[in-house]
Motif scaffolding. Structure first.
Motif, mmCIF file in Angstrom:
data_model
loop_
_atom_site.group_PDB
_atom_site.id
_atom_site.type_symbol
_atom_site.label_atom_id
_atom_site.label_comp_id
_atom_site.label_asym_id
_atom_site.label_seq_id
_atom_site.Cartn_x
_atom_site.Cartn_y
_atom_site.Cartn_z
ATOM 1 N N ILE A 1 -11.955 -4.621 9.646
ATOM 2 C CA ILE A 1 -11.548 -3.270 10.002
ATOM 3 C C ILE A 1 -9.941 -3.463 9.662
ATOM 4 O O ILE A 1 -9.222 -2.389 9.382
ATOM 5 N N SER A 2 -9.408 -4.706 9.680
ATOM 6 C CA SER A 2 -7.830 -4.725 9.559
ATOM 7 C C SER A 2 -7.293 -4.173 8.238
ATOM 8 O O SER A 2 -6.173 -3.727 8.144
ATOM 9 N N GLY A 3 -8.170 -4.720 7.193
ATOM 10 C CA GLY A 3 -7.610 -4.607 5.770
ATOM 11 C C GLY A 3 -7.544 -3.095 5.687
ATOM 12 O O GLY A 3 -6.606 -2.467 5.071
ATOM 13 N N GLY A 4 -8.555 -2.287 6.260
ATOM 14 C CA GLY A 4 -8.666 -0.929 6.112
ATOM 15 C C GLY A 4 -7.506 -0.076 6.641
ATOM 16 O O GLY A 4 -7.051 0.793 5.999
ATOM 17 N N VAL A 5 -7.291 -0.290 7.757
ATOM 18 C CA VAL A 5 -6.231 0.440 8.430
ATOM 19 C C VAL A 5 -5.023 0.266 8.195
ATOM 20 O O VAL A 5 -4.028 1.003 7.864
ATOM 21 N N THR A 6 -4.665 -1.085 7.475
ATOM 22 C CA THR A 6 -3.242 -1.394 6.880
ATOM 23 C C THR A 6 -2.975 -0.696 5.799
ATOM 24 O O THR A 6 -2.088 -0.852 5.318
ATOM 25 N N SER A 7 -4.015 -0.001 5.074
ATOM 26 C CA SER A 7 -3.698 0.639 3.862
ATOM 27 C C SER A 7 -3.776 2.011 4.045
ATOM 28 O O SER A 7 -3.627 3.020 3.058
ATOM 29 N N MET A 8 -3.819 2.590 5.472
ATOM 30 C CA MET A 8 -4.045 3.961 5.826
ATOM 31 C C MET A 8 -2.675 4.506 6.157
ATOM 32 O O MET A 8 -1.923 3.710 6.670
ATOM 33 N N GLU A 9 -2.118 5.608 5.348
ATOM 34 C CA GLU A 9 -0.744 6.104 5.310
ATOM 35 C C GLU A 9 -0.162 6.357 6.917
ATOM 36 O O GLU A 9 0.644 5.920 7.339
ATOM 37 N N PRO A 10 -1.026 7.147 7.511
ATOM 38 C CA PRO A 10 -0.516 7.510 8.987
ATOM 39 C C PRO A 10 -0.469 6.140 9.894
ATOM 40 O O PRO A 10 0.481 6.325 10.902
ATOM 41 N N PHE A 11 -1.395 5.129 9.606
ATOM 42 C CA PHE A 11 -1.127 3.739 10.248
ATOM 43 C C PHE A 11 0.245 3.310 10.001
ATOM 44 O O PHE A 11 1.134 2.858 10.892
ATOM 45 N N LEU A 12 0.412 3.149 8.898
ATOM 46 C CA LEU A 12 1.492 2.439 8.165
ATOM 47 C C LEU A 12 2.960 3.291 8.646
ATOM 48 O O LEU A 12 4.095 2.716 8.977
ATOM 49 N N ARG A 13 2.798 4.718 8.381
ATOM 50 C CA ARG A 13 4.168 5.319 8.820
ATOM 51 C C ARG A 13 4.267 5.266 10.352
ATOM 52 O O ARG A 13 5.705 5.116 10.757
ATOM 53 N N LYS A 14 3.438 5.028 11.170
ATOM 54 C CA LYS A 14 3.651 5.076 12.587
ATOM 55 C C LYS A 14 4.263 3.319 13.024
ATOM 56 O O LYS A 14 5.267 3.374 13.835
ATOM 57 N N PHE A 15 3.549 2.580 12.408
ATOM 58 C CA PHE A 15 3.876 1.297 12.992
ATOM 59 C C PHE A 15 4.610 0.416 12.054
ATOM 60 O O PHE A 15 5.389 -0.523 12.418
ATOM 61 N N PHE A 16 4.457 0.703 10.823
ATOM 62 C CA PHE A 16 5.278 -0.292 9.681
ATOM 63 C C PHE A 16 6.138 0.781 8.900
ATOM 64 O O PHE A 16 5.645 0.886 7.657
ATOM 65 N N PRO A 17 6.926 1.505 9.359
ATOM 66 C CA PRO A 17 7.620 2.328 8.718
ATOM 67 C C PRO A 17 8.271 2.109 7.357
ATOM 68 O O PRO A 17 8.337 2.671 6.184
ATOM 69 N N SER A 18 8.663 0.744 7.203
ATOM 70 C CA SER A 18 9.422 0.119 6.001
ATOM 71 C C SER A 18 8.385 -0.038 5.009
ATOM 72 O O SER A 18 8.937 0.227 3.742
ATOM 73 N N VAL A 19 7.225 -0.586 5.276
ATOM 74 C CA VAL A 19 6.356 -0.554 4.250
ATOM 75 C C VAL A 19 5.644 0.353 3.706
ATOM 76 O O VAL A 19 5.676 0.627 2.599
ATOM 77 N N TYR A 20 5.748 1.459 4.476
ATOM 78 C CA TYR A 20 5.123 2.974 4.007
ATOM 79 C C TYR A 20 6.621 3.418 3.145
ATOM 80 O O TYR A 20 6.020 4.028 2.121
ATOM 81 N N LYS A 21 7.724 3.289 3.485
ATOM 82 C CA LYS A 21 8.744 3.866 2.509
ATOM 83 C C LYS A 21 8.698 3.141 1.220
ATOM 84 O O LYS A 21 9.004 3.615 0.236
ATOM 85 N N LYS A 22 8.436 1.713 1.379
ATOM 86 C CA LYS A 22 8.390 1.104 0.109
ATOM 87 C C LYS A 22 7.330 1.451 -0.766
ATOM 88 O O LYS A 22 7.291 1.447 -1.976
ATOM 89 N N MET A 23 6.096 1.595 -0.105
ATOM 90 C CA MET A 23 4.681 2.116 -0.834
ATOM 91 C C MET A 23 4.955 3.410 -1.565
ATOM 92 O O MET A 23 4.639 3.761 -2.782
ATOM 93 N N LYS A 24 5.925 4.423 -0.854
ATOM 94 C CA LYS A 24 6.068 5.748 -1.377
ATOM 95 C C LYS A 24 7.244 5.890 -2.352
ATOM 96 O O LYS A 24 7.254 6.992 -2.809
ATOM 97 N N LYS A 25 8.173 4.929 -2.203
ATOM 98 C CA LYS A 25 8.934 5.062 -2.938
ATOM 99 C C LYS A 25 8.802 5.186 -4.677
ATOM 100 O O LYS A 25 8.242 4.366 -5.114
#
Length: 511
Positions: free
Chosen positions: A43-67
């Motif tokens: 389960i952990s790998g799946g949720v850490t690839s979900m954008e809503p999860f990253l946006r809420k808890f790991f915004p820096s990773v989300y921004k890097k991914m979307k840049k």
């Protein structure tokens, strides 16, 4: 960390009774411990690839991914905080397993399963309701405690409930439950990622409560094993339970051997002091290196981070999750190969074939990623190329699933004599959890810095471990634990550590 004695039939003996419906039911309930472990891995790998999860808890990773135009695909998920979400569980499991061994020994195997299921349930609720990173990590730590107690109790429970001739298959059955848990988690992630509104990750994390509830409630109805009952001094009750699980009243010979082994185990005061003696050098080395090598195959890169890895390699959101489902299915199916062949062809042939197949697959994966993404990580895959890469990853997963996956747990558990068995099992579990944590915590950083060379790194370790198995692991199939000392004595390298009187003593006691 064994909570009691593992007892095999002495050489040449064949006890009455067989596997019963009662044993099958109790073992199926107990195997929920493997299901919660596998579900959490998947389960952990799946949720850490979900954008809503990253946006809420790991915004820096989300921004890097979307840049836009960030270029380097290798580094877009590199975050120590993100990997801590996954890896924190295994440190908690490592610490909890020490306490679980005490509970398992003093209060029985079912008590450890109950505690493990209950704590895992609390952790899943906390994760599903998390509003900040602190709640997430605390929830993961509670899940780790649950896994530590479950992994301590369930394999011991299965070993003690099953007739000797079915013990190997049931132990691998626990690994099967783990792989089913991983597959179920991948399927759930694939479904919840499609939920509109961005709350699917909560469902993924919260549904871990289902196997936890099944394990918690199921443990209340499970009987304790004859070994555990004997350890606590209830001789007649233990004999009655043995009659029930064997389906026959004629259990006198097996019960006497069980009683003698339990009494002998109680007299062992210093298993940790014993295991460092030269005569136990083979068992000590194997108990350390097998779980160490198992993690250095790199399999948990796939188990933990498959969706993240596929997304890094250019798969779309749904494609990355579906690819993880495919590898999870291969994992389950390939485990059946081990169940049906391990006692027929032996441990060594599965280790060696699996190792060679993993080496070829990892080198091919690394080469393909290097060709299409290079050192700078700027590239993409066509559909055909992506399918070829997925096939190579599946061949790697299949090789692990019928070799190092189940055998990495089976072999260390069957090589130790009674006087050091608890220490040997403790070392096996501890080393496994420690290096599971290390790989989970460092993988995304290693991917960022080593790039496609990471797969060559793991392939190099698989080469080393395959050579080690070839030269230093004797065949142990169909060898009773009481006779295992003869296998080590006959080995070209380990034989010099085994004193002659150890073999003679074993022979005299068996006559």
């Amino acid at each position: 960390m064994a909570g009691g004695a593992f007892v095999d039939a002495p050489s040449g003996k064949s006890y009455e009774g067989s596997i019963t419906a009662f044993v099958i039911f109790t073992c199926a309930v107990a195997a929920m411990g493997g299901l919660i472990f596998g579900y959490d891995i998947g389960i952990s790998g799946g949720v850490t690839s979900m954008e809503p999860f990253l946006r809420k808890f790991f915004p820096s990773v989300y921004k890097k991914m979307k840049k836009a135009g960030s270029g380097n695909e290798y580094c877009k998920f590199d975050s120590q905080l993100l990997t801590l979400f996954t890896s924190s569980l295994y440190i908690a499991a490592l610490v909890a397993s020490f306490f679980a061994s005490i509970v398992t020994r003093r209060f029985g195997r079912k008590m450890s399963m109950f505690i493990g299921g209950l704590v895992f349930l609390f952790g899943s609720i906390l994760n599903g309701a998390a509003v900040n990173i602190e709640m997430l990590i605390i929830g993961r730590l509670l899940l780790g405690v649950g896994v530590g107690f479950g992994n301590q109790a369930v394999p011991v429970y299965l070993s003690e409930m099953a007739p000797a001739k079915f013990r190997g298959a049931l132990n691998i059955g626990f690994q099967m439950a783990v792989t089913i848990g991983i597959l179920v988690a991948n399927l759930i992630n694939y479904g919840t990622a499609r939920i509109k509104g961005g709350w699917g990750w909560r469902l993924s994390l919260g549904l871990a409560a289902v196997p936890a509830i099944l394990m918690t409630i199921g443990s209340l109805f499970l009987p304790d094993t004859p070994n555990s009952i004997l350890e606590r001094g209830h001789t007649e009750k233990a004999k009655q339970m043995l009659r029930k699980i064997r389906g026959t009243d004629n259990v006198g010979e097996e019960f006497q051997d069980l009683f003698d082994a339990t009494e002998a185990a109680k007299k062992v005061e210093h298993p940790w002091k014993n295991i460092v003696q030269p005569r136990y050098r083979p068992q000590l080395v194997i108990s350390v290196l097998i779980p160490f090598f198992q993690q250095l195959t790199g399999i948990n890169v796939i188990n933990f981070y498959a969706p993240v890895l596929f997304k890094t390699l250019g798969f779309g959101d749904n494609a990355s999750l579906m690819s993880a489902v495919i590898t999870g299915t291969i994992n389950v199916l390939a485990t059946f190969v081990s169940i049906f062949t391990v006692d027929k062809f032996g441990r060594r042939i599965l280790f060696l074939e699996g190792g060679i197949q993993m080496i070829i697959s990892q080198v091919a994966i690394g080469a393909m990623i290097g060709i299409y993404f290079g050192v700078d990580g700027d590239g993409n895959l066509s559909k055909v190329q992506a399918d070829i890469l997925l096939f190579l990853i599946c061949t790697y997963v299949a090789a692990f699933a019928w070799s190092w996956g189940p055998l990495g747990w089976l072999v260390p558990s069957e090589i130790c004599p009674l006087e050091i068995r608890s220490a040997g099992q403790a070392i096996n579990v501890s080393v496994n959890m420690l290096f599971t944590f290390v790989i989970a915590q460092l993988f995304l950083t290693m991917l960022c810095h080593m790039k496609f060379g990471l797969f060559f790194f793991f392939a190099g370790f698989v080469i080393i471990m395959t050579i080690f198995i070839s030269f230093f692991l004797p065949e142990t199939k169909n060898v009773n634990i009481e006779e295992m000392i003869r296998v080590w004595k006959a080995h070209w390298f380990w034989g010099k550590y085994i004193p002659d009187d150890a073999v003679i003593g074993k022979h005299e006691r068996s006559n």
